[in-house]
Write a protein that holds these residues in place. Structure first.
Motif, PDB file in Angstrom:
ATOM      1  N   ALA A 102      71.612 -83.972 -39.324  1.00 34.67           N
ATOM      2  CA  ALA A 102      70.852 -84.182 -40.560  1.00 34.67           C
ATOM      3  C   ALA A 102      69.349 -84.160 -40.331  1.00 34.67           C
ATOM      4  N   LEU A 106      66.509 -81.591 -41.770  1.00 36.68           N
ATOM      5  CA  LEU A 106      65.408 -82.147 -42.546  1.00 36.68           C
ATOM      6  C   LEU A 106      64.065 -81.659 -42.016  1.00 36.68           C
ATOM      7  N   THR A 317      61.046 -88.574 -47.134  1.00 33.86           N
ATOM      8  CA  THR A 317      62.244 -87.732 -47.032  1.00 33.86           C
ATOM      9  C   THR A 317      63.195 -88.283 -45.976  1.00 33.86           C
ATOM     10  N   THR A 318      62.641 -88.690 -44.854  1.00 30.08           N
ATOM     11  CA  THR A 318      63.461 -89.332 -43.823  1.00 30.08           C
ATOM     12  C   THR A 318      64.114 -90.589 -44.377  1.00 30.08           C
ATOM     13  N   GLU A 320      64.840 -91.356 -47.482  1.00 26.96           N
ATOM     14  CA  GLU A 320      65.877 -91.051 -48.476  1.00 26.96           C
ATOM     15  C   GLU A 320      67.120 -90.447 -47.824  1.00 26.96           C
ATOM     16  N   ASP A 321      66.916 -89.475 -46.936  1.00 22.58           N
ATOM     17  CA  ASP A 321      68.059 -88.741 -46.369  1.00 22.58           C
ATOM     18  C   ASP A 321      68.765 -89.494 -45.253  1.00 22.58           C
ATOM     19  N   LEU A 322      67.982 -90.124 -44.360  1.00 21.24           N
ATOM     20  CA  LEU A 322      68.577 -90.709 -43.156  1.00 21.24           C
ATOM     21  C   LEU A 322      68.807 -92.219 -43.254  1.00 21.24           C
ATOM     22  N   ASN A 325      70.658 -92.501 -48.021  1.00 19.52           N
ATOM     23  CA  ASN A 325      71.855 -91.675 -48.189  1.00 19.52           C
ATOM     24  C   ASN A 325      72.865 -91.911 -47.087  1.00 19.52           C
TER      25      ASN A 325
END
Length: 338
Positions: A102, A106, A317-318, A320-322, A325
């Motif tokens: 992931a 990203l 972004t990190t 939110e994604d890692l 999420n």
């Protein structure tokens, strides 16, 4: 057939020339005539303005803190290439935007982030470090991951110039200096972040001393202790007052507040909830002291820790994604299993 090959070659050569021109004109990321995966490390590094990160373990999945460090630099330095060198990568490793890793996907999606294999023998060519590298036995070195990183960062900055940062440094505003070392405390330099133009004498002297005084068994001997003893040979180091920086021989020795406002004995404060969060107005970046984090404290969504707030602000972004999420996916999987 030969004519078609020649035409294709000329086409890609023209693209490469246009690409170099776009870099030199300062419009590197507003117009990119070649996809990133066609570019070599040398083409990117030769700009001399890179922000360089190193991963000297074999892992291919950058943890959230590494991802945050790279993302924050990419956001703060939008006009500069951000390069993550990974030892676990090879030229044959097929990782791209659709990778199952992931963090790799990203970071690869960011227009000014480049991820390349770390090939030490190539990096050390034409430096004093090559002979040392050919003689050392990594399996017999208890601090090899750190020592090899210490050497690689010196060689890369010597050859190409730019800024080196550890992968636990979160950028919060641009560093205005070109030739600088970061003071961890008065009269003591770190090597976790520093910047110089290519072929700077100080970095060459550091590489020579790295080999001359090599002792991989002493923690920091090839890193902060090296930088400190070399700085002391050319500068009369004194204590810092307030937030002033020092300068000597055209090298800025930056106040500990610039990168280490929370000193390493208090590293855990990044993972605590503060009544009032510090503003870090005198800092350019924050070193989170991951080496001290033996219990692997991590950022948890909704914890309201200082580290969580930094992730939200400088690597959203990190976060939110890692973080968010990933926790949601783990919760969903546990519910499905139940």
């Amino acid at each position: 057939m030969l004519k078609k090959i020649q035409i294709c070659f000329c086409f890609f050569l023209a693209l490469a020339i246009l690409y170099e021109m776009s870099l030199l004109s300062g419009c590197f990321f507003s117009y990119m005539p070649m996809p990133k995966h066609f570019l070599t490390p040398e083409q990117v590094l030769n700009l001399g303005k890179s922000i360089i990160f190193l991963e000297t373990t074999e892992r291919l999945e950058p943890p959230p803190l590494v991802s945050c460090s790279v993302e924050s630099a990419a956001r703060i330095y939008q006009d500069r290439p951000i390069i993550l060198f990974m030892k676990g990568l090879t030229n044959d490793t097929a990782l791209d935007l659709n990778s199952s890793y992931a963090a790799f996907s990203l970071l690869s999606s960011m227009k000014n982030v480049f991820i390349f294999p770390l090939q030490m023998e190539t990096i050390f060519q034409e430096t004093p470090l090559l002979q040392w590298y050919n003689q050392v036995v990594p399996e017999q070195e208890k601090n090899w991951v750190h020592v090899s990183s210490d050497a690689s960062r010196l060689a890369l900055i010597w050859k190409y110039g730019g800024i080196y940062m550890d992968t636990d440094v979160i950028s919060i505003r641009p560093i205005p200096e070109e030739s600088f070392l970061a003071a961890q405390k008065s009269r003591f330099s770190s090597n976790g972040i520093f910047g110089f133009p290519a072929h700077h004498k100080f970095i060459w002297d550091c590489m020579e001393n790295f080999v001359l005084k090599y002792n991989g068994n002493i923690w920091g001997n090839q890193g902060p202790l090296l930088m400190t003893r070399m700085l002391k040979t050319i500068c009369n180091l004194t204590d810092f007052k307030d937030t002033e920086d020092h300068s000597c021989q055209n090298i800025s020795f930056l106040n500990p507040q610039r990168f280490y406002p929370i000193p390493y004995p208090a590293w855990h404060r990044y993972y605590r909830v503060w009544d009032k969060s510090p503003n870090f107005n005198h800092s350019y970046a924050l070193h989170l002291w991951n080496f001290m984090n033996h219990n692997r404290q991590a950022v948890v969504a909704g914890s309201n820790t200082l580290a969580e707030k930094l992730y939200k602000a400088y690597c959203p972004t990190t976060y939110e994604d890692l973080i968010q999420n990933a926790e949601l996916r783990d919760f969903t999987l546990s519910e499905d299993a139940a």
